[in-house]
Enzyme design. Structure first.
Site, PDB file in Angstrom:
ATOM      1  N   ASP A  18       0.836  -1.213   0.000  1.00 54.18           N
ATOM      2  CA  ASP A  18       0.000   0.000   0.000  1.00 54.18           C
ATOM      3  C   ASP A  18       0.864   1.255   0.000  1.00 54.18           C
ATOM      4  O   ASP A  18       1.990   1.248   0.509  1.00 54.18           O
ATOM      5  CB  ASP A  18      -0.915  -0.038   1.236  1.00 54.18           C
ATOM      6  CG  ASP A  18      -2.071   0.940   1.130  1.00 54.18           C
ATOM      7  OD1 ASP A  18      -2.357   1.430   0.015  1.00 54.18           O
ATOM      8  OD2 ASP A  18      -2.692   1.229   2.170  1.00 54.18           O
ATOM      9  N   ASN A  66     -10.926  -2.595  -5.328  1.00 53.13           N
ATOM     10  CA  ASN A  66     -10.126  -1.712  -6.191  1.00 53.13           C
ATOM     11  C   ASN A  66     -10.747  -1.513  -7.584  1.00 53.13           C
ATOM     12  O   ASN A  66     -10.409  -0.566  -8.283  1.00 53.13           O
ATOM     13  CB  ASN A  66      -8.689  -2.223  -6.334  1.00 53.13           C
ATOM     14  CG  ASN A  66      -7.837  -2.082  -5.086  1.00 53.13           C
ATOM     15  OD1 ASN A  66      -6.924  -2.862  -4.836  1.00 53.13           O
ATOM     16  ND2 ASN A  66      -8.118  -1.066  -4.260  1.00 53.13           N
TER      17      ASN A  66
HETATM   18  C1  IPE Z   1      -5.348  -2.788  -0.102  1.00 50.82           C
HETATM   19  O1  IPE Z   1      -5.036  -1.449  -0.292  1.00 50.82           O
HETATM   20  C2  IPE Z   1      -5.369  -3.511  -1.408  1.00 50.82           C
HETATM   21  C3  IPE Z   1      -4.069  -3.678  -2.058  1.00 50.82           C
HETATM   22  C4  IPE Z   1      -2.913  -3.350  -1.553  1.00 50.82           C
HETATM   23  C5  IPE Z   1      -4.116  -4.279  -3.357  1.00 50.82           C
HETATM   24  P1  IPE Z   1      -6.170  -0.339  -0.436  1.00 50.82           P
HETATM   25  O2  IPE Z   1      -5.463   0.967  -0.624  1.00 50.82           O
HETATM   26  O3  IPE Z   1      -7.136  -0.720  -1.462  1.00 50.82           O
HETATM   27  O4  IPE Z   1      -6.890  -0.412   0.995  1.00 50.82           O
HETATM   28  P2  IPE Z   1      -7.730   0.673   1.796  1.00 50.82           P
HETATM   29  O5  IPE Z   1      -8.740   1.223   0.846  1.00 50.82           O
HETATM   30  O6  IPE Z   1      -6.775   1.734   2.254  1.00 50.82           O
HETATM   31  O7  IPE Z   1      -8.303  -0.065   2.950  1.00 50.82           O
HETATM   32  C1  IPE Z   2      -1.496   0.252  -3.392  1.00 49.44           C
HETATM   33  O1  IPE Z   2      -1.318   1.627  -3.379  1.00 49.44           O
HETATM   34  C2  IPE Z   2      -1.794  -0.301  -4.758  1.00 49.44           C
HETATM   35  C3  IPE Z   2      -3.159  -0.809  -4.913  1.00 49.44           C
HETATM   36  C4  IPE Z   2      -4.094  -0.794  -4.006  1.00 49.44           C
HETATM   37  C5  IPE Z   2      -3.501  -1.396  -6.200  1.00 49.44           C
HETATM   38  P1  IPE Z   2      -2.537   2.631  -3.375  1.00 49.44           P
HETATM   39  O2  IPE Z   2      -2.897   2.939  -4.780  1.00 49.44           O
HETATM   40  O3  IPE Z   2      -3.647   2.144  -2.524  1.00 49.44           O
HETATM   41  O4  IPE Z   2      -1.858   3.914  -2.708  1.00 49.44           O
HETATM   42  P2  IPE Z   2      -2.511   4.925  -1.667  1.00 49.44           P
HETATM   43  O5  IPE Z   2      -3.078   4.130  -0.554  1.00 49.44           O
HETATM   44  O6  IPE Z   2      -3.567   5.678  -2.421  1.00 49.44           O
HETATM   45  O7  IPE Z   2      -1.376   5.786  -1.238  1.00 49.44           O
HETATM   46 MG    MG Z   3      -4.080   2.355  -0.568  1.00 57.25          MG
END
Ligand code: IPE
Ligand code: IPE
Ligand code: MG
Length: 245
Positions: A18, A66
């Site tokens: 993340d 997602n």
């Molecule tokens: C969790 O991250 C899913 C992945 C890393 C693929 P998210 O960014 O989607 O999670 P939330 O929304 O912060 O809980």
């Molecule tokens: C994780 O990074 C990747 C996926 C969830 C696919 P994020 O895209 O969630 O990054 P933040 O949480 O917005 O920083």
């Molecule tokens: Mg995220």
């Protein structure tokens, strides 16, 4: 360099990767550039786990939730996934890494799914490490899917009610055959599970770090493993029982 005890390695490491978006924002760049940099971190962590001798590495690459992100971002992530698989397939075979995937794979765009299936097939005999990608994955849906399959098997007479227990149930999960994670890493400072491996993490050690995923590297991985090795896993017992005192 962190000191790692090679005799006490986690068998299975799971990672919630993340913070790609925040990494990009900090640099005044678009979110996609964070995902691109995130792929480099994936490469480094996969290579490091293989070198260390980790048995299974599960990466949460895309959650069911997602799909609700802006369509340009979803398309970019799917494109990066396909590109990663195409580019890395040779390296995986060379390094004896077997690719597996968990999640609602039927949700993936047809071309990505085909590339995924192809890479799984090409690496199926590799026995050095399992790289398990969670794609369109949701822990609650995984459990529901298992329940439905059990009901179907019950109706067909393939399983009897009294056979549904803690040893047979996990065979219905997408993670069938894999050990539960010993260590779960989440980057970017969030302290939540976000629908990841809900059933499997009952006794997993959690490691939360402020580091954003694109900045996560071999050194950070070693720090997480060293931290894991400093803990006493008690599984509900007392410390004296664990230490045979
Ligand atoms: C969790 O991250 C899913 C992945 C890393 C693929 P998210 O960014 O989607 O999670 P939330 O929304 O912060 O809980
Ligand atoms: C994780 O990074 C990747 C996926 C969830 C696919 P994020 O895209 O969630 O990054 P933040 O949480 O917005 O920083
Ligand atoms: Mg995220």
């Amino acid at each position: 360099m962190e000191e790692i005890d090679k005799e006490k390695l986690p068998r299975h490491i799971a990672v919630i990767m993340d913070g790609n978006g925040r990494w990009a924002k900090k640099k005044n760049r678009n979110r996609i550039s964070g995902h691109i940099k995130g792929v480099d971190a994936v490469r480094e962590v996969v290579t490091s786990c293989r070198e260390l001798g980790i048995g299974v590495l599960t990466l949460y690459a895309f959650s069911m939730e997602n799909w609700q992100r802006p369509k340009e971002e979803v398309a970019a992530l799917m494109g990066l996934l396909k590109e990663y698989l195409v580019k890395e397939c040779g390296e995986m075979v060379k390094n004896h890494i077997r690719l597996c995937a968990i999640g609602r794979l039927e949700d993936l765009p047809a071309d990505v799914r085909a590339t995924l299936e192809e890479t799984i097939k090409k690496t199926e005999k590799c026995d050095g490490m399992i790289l398990n990608l969670a794609l369109s994955y949701g822990g609650r849906s995984e459990i529901l899917h298992a329940v439905r399959e059990i009901i179907s098997d019950l109706r067909k007479g393939k399983i009897r009610e009294e056979e549904i227990d803690l040893s047979s149930f996990p065979q219905y999960l997408w993670t069938k055959g894999l050990p539960d994670p010993d260590l779960l890493i989440r980057t970017s400072g969030e302290s939540r599970i976000s629908n990841f491996l809900l059933y499997q993490i009952a006794y997993t050690e959690l490691y939360l770090t402020e580091t954003l995923w694109p900045d996560f590297n071999r050194e950070e991985l070693l720090k997480a493993i060293a931290d894991y090795q400093s803990r006493e896993r008690r599984f509900g017992l007392t410390s004296e029982q664990i230490n045979g005192l």
